[in-house]
Design an enzyme around this catalytic site. Structure first.
Site, PDB file in Angstrom:
ATOM      1  N   GLU A   1       0.850  -1.191   0.000  1.00  0.00           N
ATOM      2  CA  GLU A   1       0.000   0.000   0.000  1.00  0.00           C
ATOM      3  C   GLU A   1       0.891   1.248   0.000  1.00  0.00           C
ATOM      4  OE1 GLU A   1      -2.835   0.445   3.227  1.00  0.00           O
ATOM      5  OE2 GLU A   1      -3.806   2.105   2.216  1.00  0.00           O
TER       6      GLU A   1
ATOM      7  N   ALA B   1       1.354  -0.403  10.616  1.00  0.00           N
ATOM      8  CA  ALA B   1       1.052  -1.791  10.312  1.00  0.00           C
ATOM      9  C   ALA B   1       0.289  -1.833   8.997  1.00  0.00           C
ATOM     10  CB  ALA B   1       0.214  -2.415  11.424  1.00  0.00           C
ATOM     11  N   MET B   2       0.033  -3.071   8.503  1.00  0.00           N
ATOM     12  CA  MET B   2      -0.624  -3.196   7.208  1.00  0.00           C
ATOM     13  C   MET B   2      -1.552  -4.405   7.195  1.00  0.00           C
ATOM     14  SD  MET B   2      -1.124  -1.909   4.320  1.00  0.00           S
ATOM     15  CE  MET B   2      -2.312  -2.642   3.217  1.00  0.00           C
ATOM     16  N   GLU B   3      -2.762  -4.163   6.674  1.00  0.00           N
ATOM     17  CA  GLU B   3      -3.865  -5.127   6.779  1.00  0.00           C
ATOM     18  C   GLU B   3      -3.910  -6.176   5.680  1.00  0.00           C
ATOM     19  OE1 GLU B   3      -4.214  -1.774   6.035  1.00  0.00           O
ATOM     20  OE2 GLU B   3      -5.758  -1.475   4.510  1.00  0.00           O
ATOM     21  N   ASN B   4      -2.787  -6.518   5.023  1.00  0.00           N
ATOM     22  CA  ASN B   4      -2.783  -7.516   3.939  1.00  0.00           C
ATOM     23  C   ASN B   4      -3.687  -8.700   4.268  1.00  0.00           C
ATOM     24  OD1 ASN B   4      -0.425  -6.006   2.951  1.00  0.00           O
ATOM     25  ND2 ASN B   4       0.562  -6.950   4.709  1.00  0.00           N
TER      26      ASN B   4
ATOM     27  N   GLU C   1      -6.063  -3.134  12.310  1.00  0.00           N
ATOM     28  CA  GLU C   1      -5.730  -3.984  11.150  1.00  0.00           C
ATOM     29  C   GLU C   1      -6.731  -5.123  11.017  1.00  0.00           C
ATOM     30  OE1 GLU C   1      -3.781  -2.524   9.301  1.00  0.00           O
ATOM     31  OE2 GLU C   1      -2.926  -1.174  10.794  1.00  0.00           O
TER      32      GLU C   1
ATOM     33  N   HIS D   1      -9.925  -3.910   9.414  1.00  0.00           N
ATOM     34  CA  HIS D   1      -9.802  -3.690   7.974  1.00  0.00           C
ATOM     35  C   HIS D   1     -10.285  -4.898   7.164  1.00  0.00           C
ATOM     36  CE1 HIS D   1      -8.155   0.192   7.079  1.00  0.00           C
ATOM     37  NE2 HIS D   1      -6.998   0.028   7.678  1.00  0.00           N
TER      38      HIS D   1
ATOM     39  N   GLU E   1     -10.072   4.054   5.799  1.00  0.00           N
ATOM     40  CA  GLU E   1      -9.306   4.487   6.969  1.00  0.00           C
ATOM     41  C   GLU E   1     -10.163   5.229   7.997  1.00  0.00           C
ATOM     42  OE1 GLU E   1      -6.781   3.105   7.579  1.00  0.00           O
ATOM     43  OE2 GLU E   1      -5.922   2.461   5.653  1.00  0.00           O
TER      44      GLU E   1
HETATM   45  C1  7MF Z   1      -4.232   2.725  13.640  1.00  0.00           C
HETATM   46  O1  7MF Z   1      -4.066   2.260   7.935  1.00  0.00           O
HETATM   47  C2  7MF Z   1      -4.550   3.863  12.956  1.00  0.00           C
HETATM   48  C3  7MF Z   1      -3.825   4.219  11.842  1.00  0.00           C
HETATM   49  C4  7MF Z   1      -1.695   2.176   6.104  1.00  0.00           C
HETATM   50  C5  7MF Z   1      -0.519   2.581   6.941  1.00  0.00           C
HETATM   51  C6  7MF Z   1      -2.109   1.559   9.113  1.00  0.00           C
HETATM   52  O2  7MF Z   1      -3.829   0.086   8.378  1.00  0.00           O
HETATM   53  C7  7MF Z   1      -3.119   1.241   8.025  1.00  0.00           C
HETATM   54  C8  7MF Z   1      -2.473   1.003   6.652  1.00  0.00           C
HETATM   55  C9  7MF Z   1      -0.462   4.822   8.071  1.00  0.00           C
HETATM   56  C10 7MF Z   1      -0.798   5.672   9.104  1.00  0.00           C
HETATM   57  C11 7MF Z   1      -1.547   5.206  10.176  1.00  0.00           C
HETATM   58  C12 7MF Z   1      -1.960   3.868  10.217  1.00  0.00           C
HETATM   59  C13 7MF Z   1      -1.631   2.989   9.163  1.00  0.00           C
HETATM   60  C14 7MF Z   1      -0.860   3.489   8.085  1.00  0.00           C
HETATM   61  C15 7MF Z   1      -2.760   3.436  11.383  1.00  0.00           C
HETATM   62  C16 7MF Z   1      -2.479   2.282  12.077  1.00  0.00           C
HETATM   63  C17 7MF Z   1      -3.212   1.928  13.183  1.00  0.00           C
HETATM   64  N1  7MF Z   1      -3.522   0.653   5.695  1.00  0.00           N
HETATM   65 BR1  7MF Z   1       0.536   5.467   6.665  1.00  0.00          BR
HETATM   66 ZN    ZN Z   2      -5.806   1.580   8.337  1.00  0.00          ZN
END
Ligand code: 7MF
Ligand code: ZN
Length: 888
Positions: free
Chosen positions: A127, A268-271, A304, A307, A326
């Site tokens: 992402e 983090a990343m929600e793959n 995550e 998501h 988001e």
């Molecule tokens: C809680 O949104 C709130 C926001 C993108 C990367 C994680 O899951 C995500 C990813 C960024 C900025 C804030 C957060 C995330 C990202 C986040 C994480 C936990 N899809 Br860039």
């Molecule tokens: Zn997110």
């Protein structure tokens, strides 16, 4: 200088993709130096798109193309073209298989986008547009495909090979390597692809879903971290249960994996089925992580996980719709944390964050709507506006609909759009159709930037027994948006009688139902009037309870009103907010007049609050915390850096001296003996105790110092250790050196704790801090290649230490620009984020303005500047950026 000025992408140019991809077959021969990627894509023309000329353009960056064929026939050089960011094939059939082979170099990938090496591990981050660094693809979220992924690697080096979905095969190969095949049954956009290869240990658990399915839960970490995963696992199980109970959402695969990596650009990343985490949001043990770290992990794990429905099953049509997933997911994780923790405290910290980050963004040169109209680099738009203001928009819709209708509307959203890539407007339509309400004016929140300012006037008429309110909205212009329209918003309020109890609220002409409490009024116009009847005495209004809309509120409260609200308001958030407004007044008074005395009644109110036993301790700690220096700066026409620092330090010292006995008492009463617990109550006790200690240390008396030294020596949890260390470092001298040395010796093998060691030094208010930070850049543990380390030292100094960063000689600004120039070639995302620390130059005095602008200009002149940094620097210097001042 940026050679070809990068072009912005506009929402209005959105077109459906000309081709769709049904199936993706990926084959990786993993090697950190040279990984081979074979991709086989099943493509067909999109019946919903306007017919093009049969040309296929695939995204691809930093790929070495070795072979390309269609339906098994290699293409001739004349049949395609390779550009730095794409592969174009001139004539393709309506339905065909495309095979490509590329080479990539994970160990040279310092940008941490695509496939890269982190320690001994290989991992991915796709992402928003990282998949195009792995293979040629239609790298956009509205192209959803089923993936099958084959991973081939050396078993000794990479005994664990993971990708999305279910593991369907494993084979030993003749050459000593082995092969693992993963298949993901759910169609997904490319940004949700992930793979992991490494020597990892596993914590395993299970979760039985509401319908009785047995899900394997797996957390993979480097072996020495296996003792720090229990909290994350517990949080995951809580989140899974919560989503079933509150949204009726069950997990859909048989396995859910989380991997912790130490090099990661974000949280983090929600793959799909394989979340990849920055290890700081997984690993925690009471002796290595603070209470805030534990709460942060719970929130991010939940985010995550949530998501999976809000983002993965239903995804975004294009990146302008980022807040669709988001904003909603942040709202969901906020509510989860409120339910499993302390609701009032959670709301306070969310609003604090919104005011500290989103309001300034909304008033600065990069202000943008929750659904932006254009961007140069999408990575620059993972912002507080998209995430946190976006969450407030979902919250307002939940407030306007009420809990039952909101749940009905989300049920409709999940049913109607499952498997689709949709827009924020599709979400609002579900709210609208379910409730039968007209949300035309509400939709403007998504397209209009800027923080509305609400001016409220109240008038009590003793003879008629009425209380009337006049509420006016006003929204300043933002870059590219001069004209604004009024917004629809829920305005929660109560009226307090002389005893502090909520009055029944009845508007003129309404039947007489005397239910006391909070009422939600709705504003839809520039100006609205309300008249409450049966109000015999002048009430104190409690306005915008729970922060029912993301606006700045202005009402002529007297100091007495604020102290009254701070004591009596039935809404915890509003008690905190009244205290903040009062403290802000006292502090800004001291900034304007350094000789000004602290009002006695303020100290008495503070004393009263200290002995308040009715309020929960965590909330009390929030109530008694002074507004930050940067927040105070945001309330001034021109930020007075030194004045604010002087006033805030002075007030802290005054409180410490005046209330010494009470503070010692609070400190001692809340000292916990025995086991560390992570209950809201225990967290509250530690917060209140450590706040008391900080005021005592500000008084600079022997007693506070002794308590602090003892706490540092005896603490068995990181919350208490860090609280004491921070105060000792601010105290300076031998105390500071000894504590820092002892801390480093104890924790040098724990990188996340070493990050804290860097941060605490970078945020010290002492004069020599910049020199210390420059010295620490040469520490053997420092590295520009690890984002957590960069944030812990450079980020902490530039955004967590306003008094030193904004030194009048410009040394802090020069330091920031130097680091941006060093970082940009390595990791443009991190560089651009850091650069945002300079863009609000208009808020400062002329001397600082010149210095800040000069540094931005110096960055802009660099050779081969990334489009990320270019966008930030050029927008910061753009004359359209307006004189901006966010207000509380
Ligand atoms: C809680 O949104 C709130 C926001 C993108 C990367 C994680 O899951 C995500 C990813 C960024 C900025 C804030 C957060 C995330 C990202 C986040 C994480 C936990 N899809 Br860039
Ligand atoms: Zn997110």
């Amino acid at each position: 200088m940026y050679r070809d000025t990068p072009h912005p992408i506009h929402l209005e140019d959105y077109r459906p993709p000309e081709f769709l991809i049904d199936r993706v077959d990926l084959r990786f021969e993993l090697d950190p130096d040279r990984t081979r990627v074979d991709a086989s894509l099943q493509l067909r023309r999109n019946p919903a798109a306007t017919r093009g000329d049969g040309t296929l353009r695939l995204d691809g960056e930093q790929l070495e193309l070795e072979a390309v064929s269609i339906d098994g026939h290699s293409l001739l050089p004349s049949e395609y073209r390779v550009d730095p960011d794409s592969l174009t094939i001139y004539r393709v059939p309506d339905r065909f298989r495309l095979d490509t082979r590329v080479r990539i170099h994970p160990n040279l990938n310092t940008a941490l986008e695509g496939l890269y090496q982190s320690g001994q591990m290989l991992c991915t981050q796709c992402e928003a547009e990282g998949f195009r660094r792995i293979t040629y693809f239609l790298d956009r979220p509205d192209v959803m495909a089923r993936y099958r992924t084959t991973l081939i690697a050396d078993r000794g080096r990479f005994p664990v090979l993971l990708s999305n979905g279910n593991r369907v095969e494993e084979h030993q190969l003749d050459d000593g390597r082995y092969r693992v095949v993963w298949e993901d049954p759910f169609p997904k956009p490319s940004y949700l692809f992930a793979l992991i290869a490494g020597d990892l240990s596993l914590l395993e658990d299970r979760f039985i879903t509401a319908s009785g399915r047995d899900i394997a839960l797996q957390i993979y970490v480097e072996p020495h971290n296996l003792d720090k995963c229990d909290h994350a696992m517990l949080a995951l199980k809580k989140a899974m249960l919560w989503d079933e109970e509150h949204y009726g959402r069950e997990y859909d695969l048989d396995i859910y994996m989380i991997v912790a990596v130490s090099h990661f650009n974000m949280g983090a990343m929600e793959n799909k089925g394989l979340n990849v985490f920055n290890d700081k949001f997984v690993l925690a043990r009471p002796d290595t992580a603070t209470d805030d770290d534990f709460l942060g992990i719970e929130g991010v794990i939940a985010h995550e996980y949530f998501h999976n429905w809000t983002g993965n099953r239903i995804t975004c049509r294009d990146w302008f719709q980022l807040s669709l997933k988001e904003g909603f997911t942040v709202y969901r994780d906020q509510e989860f944390s409120a339910d499993v923790g302390s609701r009032g405290v959670k709301r306070v910290s969310d609003v604090r964050l919104l005011r500290a980050h989103q309001f300034p963004e909304d008033g600065g040169p990069m202000a943008h709507p929750v659904r932006p109209d254009s961007y140069i680099e999408i990575n620059n738009f993972y912002t507080a506006t998209v995430y946190n203001k976006g969450a407030e928009l979902v919250r307002m819709q939940a407030t306007l609909l009420g809990p039952e209708l909101f749940r009905k509307a989300t049920d409709l959203y999940f049913m109607r759009h499952d498997g689709q890539a949709v827009t924020t407007d599709d979400f609002v339509l579900c709210m609208e159709e379910t409730s039968g309400r007209d949300l035309t004016r509400f939709r403007r929140w998504y397209s209009q930037a800027g923080t509305p300012r609400l001016e409220v006037e109240g008038e009590h008429d003793a003879t008629r027994g009425t209380y009337s309110l006049r509420i006016r909205q006003q929204i300043d212009p933002t870059p590219g948006q001069r004209e604004k329209l009024p917004l629809h918003l829920p305005f929660a309020l109560g009226l307090l009688d002389a005893q502090g109890a909520d009055l029944p609220l009845r508007l003129e002409g309404e039947p007489d139902e005397r239910v006391p409490g909070t009422r939600i009024l709705e504003l839809t116009d520039w100006e609205t009037r309300f008249c409450f009847v049966d109000v015999p005495e002048r009430p104190v209004p409690s306005l915008l309870r729970g922060f029912s809309a993301p606006v700045s509120l202005h009402f002529g409260f007297s100091d007495e009103d604020l102290m009254f609200l701070m004591r009596h308001d039935s809404d915890g958030f509003s008690r905190w907010d009244a205290a903040q407004t009062l403290m802000q007044r006292v502090l800004l008074g001291m900034v304007g007049d350094p000789d000004k005395e602290v009002p006695t009644r303020f100290i008495e109110a503070f004393r009263g609050a200290l002995s308040d036993t009715a309020t929960d301790k965590a909330l009390l700690a929030e109530v008694l915390t002074l507004p930050s220096e940067s927040y105070l700066g945001d309330q001034m026409d021109v930020v007075d850096v030194e004045g604010i620092h002087r006033a805030r330090t002075g007030l802290k010292r005054h409180i410490g001296l005046q209330l010494g006995d009470e503070l010692v008492q609070v400190y001692c009463e809340n000292r916990d003996a025995g086991v560390y617990r992570l209950t809201p109550e225990a967290i509250g006790r530690r917060a209140l105790k450590n706040l008391a200690l900080s005021y005592l240390m500000s008084a600079q008396q022997a007693e506070g110092l002794a308590l602090c030294r003892d706490q540092f020596a005896d603490a068995e949890n990181m919350t208490d250790t860090m609280a004491a260390l921070r105060l000792l470092v601010d105290h300076g001298g031998d105390e500071a050196h000894h504590a820092l040395d002892a801390f480093y010796r104890r924790w040098s093998n724990e990188p996340l704790v070493v990050d804290k060691w860097f941060s605490v030094q970078a945020t010290s208010s002492r004069e020599g801090t910049l020199g210390a930070v420059l010295g620490l850049m040469h520490h053997p543990d420092f590295s520009l290649r690890n984002p957590n380390r960069v944030r812990s030292l450079i980020g902490a100094f530039c955004s967590g230490n306003p008094a030193r960063f904004h030194a009048a000689d410009g040394s802090g600004y020069r330091f920031l620009a130097d680091r941006v120039l060093e970082l940009d070639p390595l990791n443009p995302q991190i560089a651009a984020r850091l650069l945002k620390g300079l863009i609000r130059w208009r808020r400062y005095d002329e001397g600082r303005q010149t210095l800040m602008r000069g540094e931005i200009a110096r960055v802009l002149e660099a050779n081969d500047l990334s489009s990320d940094a270019f966008e930030v620097a050029s927008k910061a210097l753009d004359d359209l950026g307006r004189q901006a001042r966010p207000s509380a």
